[in-house]
Design an enzyme around this catalytic site. Structure first.
Site, PDB file in Angstrom:
ATOM      1  N   GLU A  30      -6.968  24.304  13.163  1.00 21.87           N
ATOM      2  CA  GLU A  30      -7.582  23.104  12.592  1.00 21.87           C
ATOM      3  C   GLU A  30      -8.921  22.796  13.258  1.00 21.87           C
ATOM      4  O   GLU A  30      -9.873  22.381  12.597  1.00 21.87           O
ATOM      5  CB  GLU A  30      -6.644  21.887  12.722  1.00 21.87           C
ATOM      6  CG  GLU A  30      -5.302  22.041  12.020  1.00 21.87           C
ATOM      7  CD  GLU A  30      -5.386  21.974  10.491  1.00 21.87           C
ATOM      8  OE1 GLU A  30      -6.473  21.705   9.957  1.00 21.87           O
ATOM      9  OE2 GLU A  30      -4.351  22.203   9.843  1.00 21.87           O
ATOM     10  N   ARG A  79     -12.063  22.818  10.665  1.00 21.96           N
ATOM     11  CA  ARG A  79     -12.670  21.500  10.405  1.00 21.96           C
ATOM     12  C   ARG A  79     -13.874  21.247  11.307  1.00 21.96           C
ATOM     13  O   ARG A  79     -14.921  20.814  10.843  1.00 21.96           O
ATOM     14  CB  ARG A  79     -11.638  20.384  10.596  1.00 21.96           C
ATOM     15  CG  ARG A  79     -10.433  20.567   9.681  1.00 21.96           C
ATOM     16  CD  ARG A  79      -9.526  19.353   9.678  1.00 21.96           C
ATOM     17  NE  ARG A  79      -8.197  19.720   9.227  1.00 21.96           N
ATOM     18  CZ  ARG A  79      -7.380  18.928   8.533  1.00 21.96           C
ATOM     19  NH1 ARG A  79      -7.735  17.712   8.229  1.00 21.96           N
ATOM     20  NH2 ARG A  79      -6.190  19.340   8.165  1.00 21.96           N
ATOM     21  N   ASP A  82      -1.622  31.598   3.342  1.00 22.33           N
ATOM     22  CA  ASP A  82      -2.787  31.394   2.461  1.00 22.33           C
ATOM     23  C   ASP A  82      -4.171  31.868   2.914  1.00 22.33           C
ATOM     24  O   ASP A  82      -4.704  32.870   2.432  1.00 22.33           O
ATOM     25  CB  ASP A  82      -2.851  29.916   2.027  1.00 22.33           C
ATOM     26  CG  ASP A  82      -2.790  28.896   3.181  1.00 22.33           C
ATOM     27  OD1 ASP A  82      -2.845  29.310   4.341  1.00 22.33           O
ATOM     28  OD2 ASP A  82      -2.705  27.677   2.893  1.00 22.33           O
ATOM     29  N   GLU A 123      -6.732  22.221  -3.405  1.00 24.48           N
ATOM     30  CA  GLU A 123      -6.704  23.633  -3.837  1.00 24.48           C
ATOM     31  C   GLU A 123      -6.831  23.849  -5.340  1.00 24.48           C
ATOM     32  O   GLU A 123      -7.455  24.825  -5.787  1.00 24.48           O
ATOM     33  CB  GLU A 123      -5.435  24.320  -3.310  1.00 24.48           C
ATOM     34  CG  GLU A 123      -5.398  24.503  -1.794  1.00 24.48           C
ATOM     35  CD  GLU A 123      -5.033  23.231  -1.037  1.00 24.48           C
ATOM     36  OE1 GLU A 123      -4.569  22.269  -1.684  1.00 24.48           O
ATOM     37  OE2 GLU A 123      -5.215  23.187   0.195  1.00 24.48           O
TER      38      GLU A 123
HETATM   39  C1  DMJ Z   1      -7.135  22.071   4.439  1.00 21.29           C
HETATM   40  O1  DMJ Z   1      -7.194  21.691   5.758  1.00 21.29           O
HETATM   41  C2  DMJ Z   1      -7.524  23.495   4.256  1.00 21.29           C
HETATM   42  O2  DMJ Z   1      -7.796  23.744   2.918  1.00 21.29           O
HETATM   43  C3  DMJ Z   1      -6.469  24.449   4.722  1.00 21.29           C
HETATM   44  O3  DMJ Z   1      -6.804  25.781   4.453  1.00 21.29           O
HETATM   45  C4  DMJ Z   1      -5.168  24.133   4.037  1.00 21.29           C
HETATM   46  N1  DMJ Z   1      -4.820  22.749   4.086  1.00 21.29           N
HETATM   47  C5  DMJ Z   1      -5.782  21.728   3.902  1.00 21.29           C
HETATM   48  C6  DMJ Z   1      -5.891  21.148   2.515  1.00 21.29           C
HETATM   49  O4  DMJ Z   1      -4.778  21.103   1.761  1.00 21.29           O
END
Ligand code: DMJ
Length: 647
Positions: free
Chosen positions: A273, A277, A406, A541
């Protein structure tokens, strides 16, 4: 031995004259020699002239002449920016705030550039306006199956020097207004939503990680540790910049400069994260503005993550305490394993960070992860979600393109693109991974024939998709357009079909917002089964895939679907002080969960804004969006790349 100026008679000192005396004999000889040299050069030039034209005539093909013209024109059309230091011309990145190019000069140059280009003399301009709705990321190159990572090639520093508005924090991107008034109006609405979300946060939770928009106070998820670290500010910055919210951007910049301090982070934070971010968000701001404060903060944060990589394999842990370097994995993760989507979603930011700082350590860390993954056997060609960082062995055999898996797949394709298609190892891995996913996990529902990706648990399919997995519609399409091979058309189709399924998951609810998970069985299709699966937490998404598909196909239905989602968010998620998730998408009066996720500002609103903008705003052949929607420039083609060129 050099003679000091001070011991020479005054008239001989340099610079200066001869004190009124006539030239001495030595000087007379010197002048004579210079004169003779000039004469010889003149005669020589005239004498050799016919040979030069002869060799020109002998040039084998027109293309060589064209290339010469092109090279010369490029040098002429892309001069160094004004005020560049003389010894750094064409090599150094912009150094001072206020180095803005004269707009008239830039316009003239652009016109000339277009003229020469339309005559076939130049490659596309650095900030090309892609055709409306057409495949912007399309490119002819086929990287083949080569397994080499060409990272040592010198970076295109000269291009970085030509970035307009560098270092000023003033928006230098095109406005990107659509010619259709309906789209302009929709875009304005999205900007107003951003203003509402930001205002609530700034008023009630400034400096906290997130906002509780109903109870109007700060909030923090465990991933950010115990300290208020302004996650929403950092995540929102590039969206503010892109939307032209200059005052808010400046406000955020000041907070980051004065308060974002890694030395105060004394509790466990998530490396993944922090990377997507913070490091991603800050690097994006650096690329967009050239403001080195952002780069330096990104570096400090990434540096504090490094102890997390000290494992026997080099596969990092999930959590680290920045102040102590203590690191560990989540206890629930299959015998304290590391998680595929976490350690597999560092490559773009760490590589780019190495390029802009000149510090190779970060790239080395992610290359090591690659090496380990490449050396491992993949059961049925699929990547399980858990890997033990001590033994280097896979944990539980759970495979998913949603939670836990993912963005690993996303970063394989996107790192190839971000590296200017140099990182062919990433492409090879992507092709294998997506090929096996397509073969083993792609399914069609029985009644409506909806295409979806099932999960796999110890070789058995689980017919469920996460909201998180819906990004993959866009990813398939991006692969179909950028990686030309026998599968391209099929991938484009799959991308559109999965995106359609994800739209169905929205359309089949009472709120028109999609659930966290949806399932396929004889009884249901694209619907959540249990109450715990019915929440919507402002996730991006599905809208992300609408955006990518819109850019790549130009099909207007994606804009309509995006608008449906925006209206539903406005209707059910809007709170007095911002936007909140909801607990049940199948209820027309859903309870709000009182959390405004930072990614709502980073991703959901940004994708919507871009969806209703003209394609000239962040064209996909110039930018790659990281998994948190922070745009990173593509190496070698985007003048915003700003590589490090030494001190
Ligand atoms: C975000 O922090 C990013 O897209 C991450 O890859 C997956 N989860 C969240 C949004 O749903």
């Amino acid at each position: 031995m050099p003679v000091s100026d001070d011991i020479l008679p005054r008239y001989q000192r340099l610079p200066g004259g001869n004190g009124g005396r006539p030239f001495r004999c030595r000087e007379t000889h010197l002048f004579f020699a210079i004169g003779a040299t000039i004469l010889i050069i003149c005669f020589g030039t005239i004498f050799f002239m016919p040979d030069l034209s002869e060799s020109l005539r002998r040039m084998e093909s027109l293309s060589r002449v064209q290339k010469q013209v092109r090279d010369t024109a490029e040098g002429f059309l892309l001069p160094p920016p004004p005020h560049a230091e003389p010894d750094a011309v064409g090599a150094a990145p912009p150094r001072h705030a206020g180095q803005i190019e004269d707009p008239h000069l830039a316009q003239d140059r652009q016109k000339l550039y277009e003229k020469v280009r339309s005559a076939g003399g130049l490659p596309p301009p650095p900030l090309a306006k892609p055709r409306q709705g057409a495949a912007a990321a399309d490119a002819p190159a086929d990287a083949g199956d080569a397994d080499n990572v060409d990272v040592d090639e010198p970076l295109p520093a000269a291009a970085a020097a030509a970035v307009p508005g560098a270092g000023t924090n003033k928006r230098a991107l095109p406005e990107g207004e659509d010619s259709d008034p309906v789209m302009r109006q929709r875009r304005d609405t999205i900007k107003q939503m951003m203003q509402h979300a930001w205002k609530g946060y700034a008023t009630y939770a400034w400096g906290s990680n997130e906002l509780r928009p109903v109870s109007k106070r700060g909030h923090s998820a465990g991933i950010f540790g115990n300290r208020p670290m302004g996650a929403t500010i950092v995540d929102a910055m590039d969206t503010l910049y892109i939307m032209g919210m200059d005052a808010e951007f400046e406000e955020g910049r000041r907070w980051i400069a004065d308060h974002l301090d890694v030395s105060k982070m004394d509790s466990e934070v998530s490396i993944f994260e922090m990377n997507i971010r913070y490091v991603g968000g800050l690097l994006s701001c650096y690329a967009l503005t050239g403001d080195t404060m952002f780069r330096d903060k990104a570096l400090a944060i990434a540096h504090a993550m490094l102890p997390g990589f000290n494992t026997p394999t080099g596969i990092p842990y999930s959590l680290v305490v920045p102040t102590t370097g203590r690191a560990k994995n989540y206890g629930w993760a299959s015998g304290a394993s590391s998680i595929l989507s976490e350690f597999g979603t560092l490559h773009m930011e760490f590589s780019y960070l190495s390029d802009v700082t000149g510090e190779p350590e970060y790239r080395k860390k992610v290359e090591r992860i690659r090496q380990v993954l490449n050396g491992l056997e993949k059961p049925n060609g699929l990547y399980p979600n858990y890997l033990n960082p001590k033994t280097g062995k896979w944990g539980q055999r759970h495979v998913s393109t949603g939670a836990l898996g993912d963005s690993f797949y996303e970063y394989l394709l996107k790192e190839w693109l971000r590296s200017g298609r140099r990182d062919t190892e990433a492409l090879t891995m992507f092709r294998h991974a997506i090929g096996n996913i397509t073969e083993r996990m792609l399914k069609k529902s029985k009644v409506s024939g909806l295409t979806y990706l099932a999960e796999v648990q110890y070789e058995r399919p689980n017919h469920k998709m996460d909201h998180l997995a819906c990004f993959i519609g866009g990813l398939y399409a991006l692969a179909g357009v950028t990686d030309k091979n026998k599968d391209s058309a099929r991938y484009m189709e799959i991308g559109a079909e999965i995106t359609n399924t994800c739209h169905e998951s929205y359309d089949r609810t009472a709120t028109k917002l999609g659930p966290e998970n949806f399932r396929f069985s004889d009884a249901i299709e694209a619907k959540a089964m249990k109450l715990q699966e019915k929440y919507y937490i402002l996730r991006p998404e599905v809208i992300e895939s609408y955006f990518v598909l819109w850019r790549l196909t130009g099909d207007p239905k994606y804009r309509e679907w995006g608008w449906e989602a925006a209206q539903a968010i406005e209707r059910y998620c809007r709170a007095e002080a911002g936007y909140s998730g909801i607990q049940n998408v199948d209820s027309t009066s859903p309870r709000q969960d009182d959390v405004q996720q930072s990614y709502f500002l980073a991703e959901t609103l940004k994708y919507l804004y871009l969806l209703f903008s003209d394609n000239s705003l962040l064209p996909l052949d110039q930018w790659v969006l990281n998994t948190e929607a922070h745009p990173l420039p593509i190496r070698g083609v985007n003048p915003y790349y700003r590589p490090h060129v030494g001190d």
